[in-house]
Design a protein around this motif. Structure first.
Motif, short mmCIF file in Angstrom:
data_model
loop_
_atom_site.label_atom_id
_atom_site.label_comp_id
_atom_site.label_asym_id
_atom_site.label_seq_id
_atom_site.Cartn_x
_atom_site.Cartn_y
_atom_site.Cartn_z
N ALA A 297 45.13 42.82 70.33
CA ALA A 297 44.93 41.41 70.69
C ALA A 297 45.55 40.49 69.65
O ALA A 297 46.15 39.46 69.99
CB ALA A 297 43.44 41.12 70.85
N GLU A 298 45.40 40.83 68.37
CA GLU A 298 46.03 40.04 67.30
C GLU A 298 47.55 40.01 67.47
O GLU A 298 48.19 38.96 67.30
CB GLU A 298 45.68 40.63 65.94
N THR A 299 48.13 41.15 67.82
CA THR A 299 49.58 41.23 67.99
C THR A 299 50.03 40.37 69.16
O THR A 299 51.05 39.66 69.08
CB THR A 299 50.01 42.69 68.19
N ILE A 300 49.31 40.44 70.27
CA ILE A 300 49.64 39.61 71.43
C ILE A 300 49.62 38.13 71.05
O ILE A 300 50.55 37.38 71.36
CB ILE A 300 48.65 39.90 72.58
N ASP A 301 48.58 37.73 70.36
CA ASP A 301 48.45 36.33 69.97
C ASP A 301 49.55 35.91 69.00
O ASP A 301 50.15 34.84 69.13
CB ASP A 301 47.08 36.11 69.34
N ARG A 302 49.83 36.77 68.02
CA ARG A 302 50.84 36.43 67.00
C ARG A 302 52.24 36.34 67.61
O ARG A 302 53.01 35.43 67.29
CB ARG A 302 50.81 37.50 65.90
N LEU A 303 52.58 37.26 68.50
CA LEU A 303 53.89 37.21 69.16
C LEU A 303 54.01 35.97 70.04
O LEU A 303 55.06 35.32 70.08
CB LEU A 303 54.11 38.47 70.00
N ALA A 304 52.94 35.65 70.75
CA ALA A 304 52.97 34.48 71.63
C ALA A 304 53.14 33.20 70.83
O ALA A 304 53.92 32.30 71.21
CB ALA A 304 51.69 34.42 72.47
N ARG A 305 52.42 33.08 69.71
CA ARG A 305 52.54 31.87 68.89
C ARG A 305 53.92 31.75 68.28
O ARG A 305 54.50 30.65 68.20
CB ARG A 305 51.46 31.86 67.81
N GLU A 306 54.49 32.88 67.86
CA GLU A 306 55.83 32.85 67.28
C GLU A 306 56.86 32.43 68.32
O GLU A 306 57.78 31.64 68.03
CB GLU A 306 56.18 34.24 66.72
N ALA A 307 56.72 32.93 69.54
CA ALA A 307 57.65 32.55 70.61
C ALA A 307 57.52 31.08 70.97
O ALA A 307 58.51 30.41 71.29
CB ALA A 307 57.40 33.42 71.84
N LEU A 308 56.30 30.56 70.92
CA LEU A 308 56.08 29.15 71.22
C LEU A 308 56.68 28.25 70.15
O LEU A 308 57.26 27.20 70.44
CB LEU A 308 54.58 28.88 71.35
N ASP A 309 56.58 28.68 68.89
CA ASP A 309 56.99 27.84 67.77
C ASP A 309 58.47 27.96 67.42
O ASP A 309 59.04 27.01 66.86
CB ASP A 309 56.16 28.18 66.52
N ARG A 310 59.08 29.09 67.74
CA ARG A 310 60.45 29.34 67.25
C ARG A 310 61.38 29.70 68.40
O ARG A 310 61.34 30.82 68.92
CB ARG A 310 60.45 30.46 66.22
N PRO A 311 62.26 28.79 68.80
CA PRO A 311 63.25 29.11 69.85
C PRO A 311 64.10 30.33 69.51
O PRO A 311 64.45 31.11 70.40
CB PRO A 311 64.09 27.84 69.94
N ALA A 312 64.43 30.51 68.22
CA ALA A 312 65.25 31.66 67.84
C ALA A 312 64.52 32.97 68.12
O ALA A 312 65.14 33.96 68.54
CB ALA A 312 65.62 31.57 66.36
N ARG A 314 62.27 33.39 70.50
CA ARG A 314 62.31 33.56 71.97
C ARG A 314 63.62 34.17 72.40
O ARG A 314 63.66 35.05 73.27
CB ARG A 314 62.10 32.22 72.67
N ARG A 315 64.72 33.72 71.80
CA ARG A 315 66.03 34.28 72.16
C ARG A 315 66.13 35.75 71.75
O ARG A 315 66.71 36.57 72.48
CB ARG A 315 67.15 33.47 71.50
N THR A 316 65.55 36.09 70.62
CA THR A 316 65.54 37.48 70.17
C THR A 316 64.77 38.36 71.15
O THR A 316 65.22 39.45 71.52
CB THR A 316 64.91 37.58 68.77
N VAL A 317 63.60 37.88 71.58
CA VAL A 317 62.79 38.64 72.55
C VAL A 317 63.53 38.79 73.87
O VAL A 317 63.50 39.85 74.51
CB VAL A 317 61.41 37.99 72.74
N ALA A 318 64.21 37.74 74.29
CA ALA A 318 64.97 37.79 75.54
C ALA A 318 66.09 38.83 75.46
O ALA A 318 66.32 39.59 76.42
CB ALA A 318 65.53 36.42 75.88
N ALA A 319 66.78 38.87 74.32
CA ALA A 319 67.84 39.87 74.16
C ALA A 319 67.26 41.28 74.13
O ALA A 319 67.84 42.22 74.71
CB ALA A 319 68.62 39.59 72.87
N SER A 320 66.11 41.44 73.50
CA SER A 320 65.44 42.74 73.48
C SER A 320 65.03 43.17 74.89
O SER A 320 65.12 44.34 75.25
CB SER A 320 64.21 42.69 72.58
#
Length: 378
Positions: A297-312, A314-320
């Motif tokens: 649950a911590e990982t889900i929350d941390r990844l979501a917050r990072e994607a919300l705060d950092r466009p770069a 989000r682009r990394t996750v999209a490429a992955s």
């Protein structure tokens, strides 16, 4: 984590029990988990595993990418599916005992293992081990490696992967850039390898370089510090190692999967959520958290917050997601061989196993690398 209806979450999870618990079910339905790793604790019988795999896939909500289902089934002490009814194979090193036939044996073991996994609904096997057994004092690799010779380890690992693909299972080579020279177990502490860059290039990295050239679909990282490559971060969290070396220099185009982040080499130093962000930023397309719903649950929350705060980010996750999407496309393709339920414990697999056992027994090995081991289970 989910953005739109097409981007798969980089998080894959494990769980306790023989059926899907409420939290992973909810996360799959919400697109917050992109895959599942099964362990011996999840396995009762072939029929039960088939039912569990159907349950996992049906849990994915509409519009979410289909979750992939993975397992560690190397043989030797790392075998989640037990004998009987599944076929147990001796450790990878046994394949090197057959002289001019060793590649054929490794390919046969890869194919037989894959056929049994495919029969119960698995998509991916975290094997072959591409590590070179370069340190006799290594507490965790040993005869899980095909050889102490880099060229032999490469040839047999690639043959195993080829056999796996031939029976419809995605192979994952591990543990990049090499876990064979460690004197510590990354489940318990952070190993440090002091070997020079040229030694690493000639020895540890050779099987991974050749596997990348052979288009192996995925590689798993090592929770190991390599001072000649990055003095600050272990490989799983190192952009110098995963992006600069593996992606750019070695031109690997497949999927990069972290080893389990709850292992003490990572969790005790960085924390699970922060480690997941660092791993994805470094170049991991998939991060594994295989135990502990609170950590997941911590990982889900941390990844979501990072994607919300950092466009770069989000682009990394999209490429992955594009790279892991290729694995999903292959796993659901018509070209993938049909599952054959009668493959589990098939006579031809038992015969192959017996040949390898006889050769292995002649070596007189008395190491702990046997069917009772449980590496990665805890």
């Amino acid at each position: 984590m989910k953005h739109g209806d097409t981007i798969a979450s980089p998080l894959w999870v494990g769980f306790d029990g023989k059926s899907l618990p409420a939290s992973p079910l909810r996360w799959l339905a919400g697109g917050q988990v992109g895959g599942v790793v099964l362990y011996a604790r999840n396995i009762e019988s072939p029929a039960q595993v088939r039912s569990l795999c159907r349950e996992i896939r049906s849990a994915a909500g509409r519009g979410n990418p289909l979750p992939l289902i993975a397992v560690d089934q190397e043989g030797g002490r790392v075998a989640r599916f037990k004998e009987p009814p599944f076929t147990w194979f001796p450790p990878a090193r046994a394949c090197s005992l057959f002289c001019c036939r060793n590649e054929a044996m490794a390919e046969g073991v890869g194919a037989a293992t894959a056929a049994e996994l495919r029969a119960v609904g698995i998509d991916m096997n975290f094997a072959p081990v591409l590590d070179v057994d370069s340190n006799p004092a290594n507490p965790v690799i040993g005869d899980r490696a095909f050889s102490d010779d880099p060229a032999v380890a490469a040839a047999l690992g690639i043959a195993f992967a080829r056999g796996s693909l031939s029976r419809g299972i995605l192979p994952v080579g591990k543990h990049f850039p090499g876990h064979g020279d460690t004197s510590a177990d990354s489940h318990e502490e952070l190993p440090v390898i002091q070997a020079g860059r040229q030694t690493l290039l000639r020895r540890e990295l050779l099987p991974f370089r050749l596997a990348a050239r052979s288009a192996i679909p995925a590689l798993m990282t090592a929770h190991v510090m390599y001072t000649a490559l990055d003095r600050a971060l272990p490989a799983t969290l190192s952009r110098k190692i995963l992006h600069d070396l593996l992606r750019e220099r070695m031109r690997f185009r497949g999927t990069i999967i972290s080893d389990a982040l709850e292992m003490k080499a990572i969790a005790d130093r960085y924390g699970i959520g922060e480690a997941a962000v660092l791993a994805v930023t470094a170049g991991c397309d998939v991060v594994l958290v295989c135990r502990g719903e609170e950590d997941q649950a911590e990982t889900i929350d941390r990844l979501a917050r990072e994607a919300l705060d950092r466009p770069a980010f989000r682009r990394t996750v999209a490429a992955s997601a594009v790279r892991s999407g290729r694995l999903r496309a292959w796993a659901s393709s018509k070209e993938r061989c049909r599952p054959a339920p009668l493959s589990v414990g098939a006579a031809r697999h038992r015969l192959l196993s017996s040949l390898l056992r006889e050769a292995w027994d002649r070596t007189g090995r008395t190491s702990p690398d046997d069917r009772s081991g449980n590496i990665g289970e805890g």
